[in-house]
Scaffold this active site. Sequence first.
Site, mmCIF file in Angstrom:
data_model
loop_
_atom_site.group_PDB
_atom_site.id
_atom_site.type_symbol
_atom_site.label_atom_id
_atom_site.label_comp_id
_atom_site.label_asym_id
_atom_site.label_seq_id
_atom_site.Cartn_x
_atom_site.Cartn_y
_atom_site.Cartn_z
ATOM 1 N N HIS A 197 0.831 -1.210 0.000
ATOM 2 C CA HIS A 197 0.000 0.000 0.000
ATOM 3 C C HIS A 197 0.864 1.258 0.000
ATOM 4 C CE1 HIS A 197 0.340 0.772 4.416
ATOM 5 N NE2 HIS A 197 0.285 -0.525 4.553
ATOM 6 N N ASP A 244 0.014 4.322 1.034
ATOM 7 C CA ASP A 244 -0.172 5.321 2.106
ATOM 8 C C ASP A 244 0.535 4.936 3.398
ATOM 9 O OD1 ASP A 244 -2.116 3.201 2.253
ATOM 10 O OD2 ASP A 244 -3.241 4.363 3.727
ATOM 11 N N ASP A 269 6.257 1.042 7.189
ATOM 12 C CA ASP A 269 4.941 0.455 6.892
ATOM 13 C C ASP A 269 4.242 1.396 5.915
ATOM 14 O OD1 ASP A 269 2.335 -0.440 6.809
ATOM 15 O OD2 ASP A 269 1.863 0.114 8.880
ATOM 16 N N GLU A 277 -4.980 2.206 2.504
ATOM 17 C CA GLU A 277 -5.091 0.954 3.268
ATOM 18 C C GLU A 277 -5.354 1.251 4.731
ATOM 19 O OE1 GLU A 277 -3.412 -2.400 5.771
ATOM 20 O OE2 GLU A 277 -2.849 -0.303 5.708
ATOM 21 N N GLU A 278 -4.638 2.245 5.233
ATOM 22 C CA GLU A 278 -4.647 2.506 6.677
ATOM 23 C C GLU A 278 -5.968 3.074 7.177
ATOM 24 O OE1 GLU A 278 -2.356 1.379 8.379
ATOM 25 O OE2 GLU A 278 -0.411 1.530 7.393
ATOM 26 N N ASP A 302 3.414 -6.472 3.251
ATOM 27 C CA ASP A 302 3.007 -5.567 4.338
ATOM 28 C C ASP A 302 3.021 -6.234 5.715
ATOM 29 O OD1 ASP A 302 2.027 -3.206 5.454
ATOM 30 O OD2 ASP A 302 -0.066 -3.728 5.073
HETATM 31 ZN ZN LIG Z 1 0.774 -1.531 6.382
#
Ligand SMILES: [Zn+2]
Length: 485
Positions: free
Chosen positions: A77, A79, A116, A146-147, A170
Amino acid sequence: MPSTSFELQPTHLWKHFEQILKIPHGSGSEKAFGEHVLAHAKNLNLSASKDKVGNIIVRKPASRGKETSAGVVLQGHLDMVNEKNSSSAHDFAKDPITAEVKDGWMHARGTTLGADNGIGIAAALAVMEDTSLVHGPLEFLFTVEEETGLTGARDIQPGALLGKFLLNLDSEEEGTYTIGCSGGGDSEISLPLKRKASRLKNAYRLKISGLRGGHSGLDITQGRANALKLLARLLSQAAPRIPLELLKIEGGNKRNAIPREAWADILLDPAKIPAFQAFLDKAGADIRFEYGSVEKEFQGRLEKIPLKKSDAPLTPASQSALVAFLDACPHGVLRMHPEIAGLAETSTNLALIRCAKSKAEIICSSRSPIAPALEAARGMLKSLAGIAGARIRQPESYPGWAPNLQSPLLQTMKDVYRKTFGKEVRVVAVHAGLECGIIGEKFPGMDMISLGPTITHPHSPEEGVDIASVGVFWKLLMSALRDLA
Ligand SMILES: [Zn+2]
């Protein structure tokens, strides 16, 4: 402007991460990062496309002789979570992240680092340009937001990916593969309340506090207490002995957190206070006996509060319906996974309650990787709402990722780990939502695994990445692409 530069291995992966640190990319602001990825693909003459929400897909042809191998998708991801210390002047809208290397770890100065999922994306960008690798046809999928609820993954077009295997980059623990996650769905219950006049003029707050709470999925097996459940227990035990009139019950903060605090505002005859206090001392001792080792800071207290003119207590019928609903409402693990030790399979969290004049709003959040089990858990809540005369709304659930211990990808990846590092990899599943759950539903039959370097305290300014584990992660990725080809 401080700048960050480092000489770490593998150099191309870290060079990409160094560039990523310079591009602000909090959730919802991934545009510049997406453009950066597209430009990289274009430079390499790889076909790349962006969908309407900003997800990016890049394709890299197989290395020579591997054209007929099964396709592999590398996914991450774009973001990151923007968090900083209160003393930091960092502006996430424009400032580059300043990284520091110390004792084998990389951290940012006062902010989240974005390892991350920046390290996973940097690895994918390095795979794109690395002509020394042996691999089948590759696709790269970069998602947005995603977050903030896996929203980018939800918008991937069916048919957009051709690969058979997917490596999600991830995960946050080197030496571990993740092979499953839970799906989830909320239940929003609205219980009508009726109120009455009262002769009682003294109001008190019965408050539960000091509990540990935690994530409603990841911490649900820890045996922690739910403040709302304890409160409902106290009220239902007290009611037959001490006449009390309920004004309201409140507690819990977030759908995905176990409630740490809850309180009930009640009307009580001051002459009954000693009896109530004696009851509370005994009931509190019982709770300490039951939860003592895990909830050392538990407190149950009664305190006087001012009574407003507009405060009217619930009718006896409303009061018992509300207390009985909370007391009967399921909370916790409903079933452990039969094959994976320590993993909750199906659970439900009695998450929060707010009381208005004529209704109580209650939210429960249920999880399972097995869709019928999730719906059965939500079905119980629907039945309970029916008994209590409450309305219930159950928004569409998000899908889980059921662990498949017989997966061909898992067998290959376990062999790869053993051959590359001379030891066994740990295989886990998590009781929380991951993008693989959403992706798996869109591409039935896609065989998936999640892996990554070791990242500690993601989503906080303490976030750190273990530099040696990034080298191990890269080596594993190279071997995996070769053996899957
Ligand atoms: Zn992540």
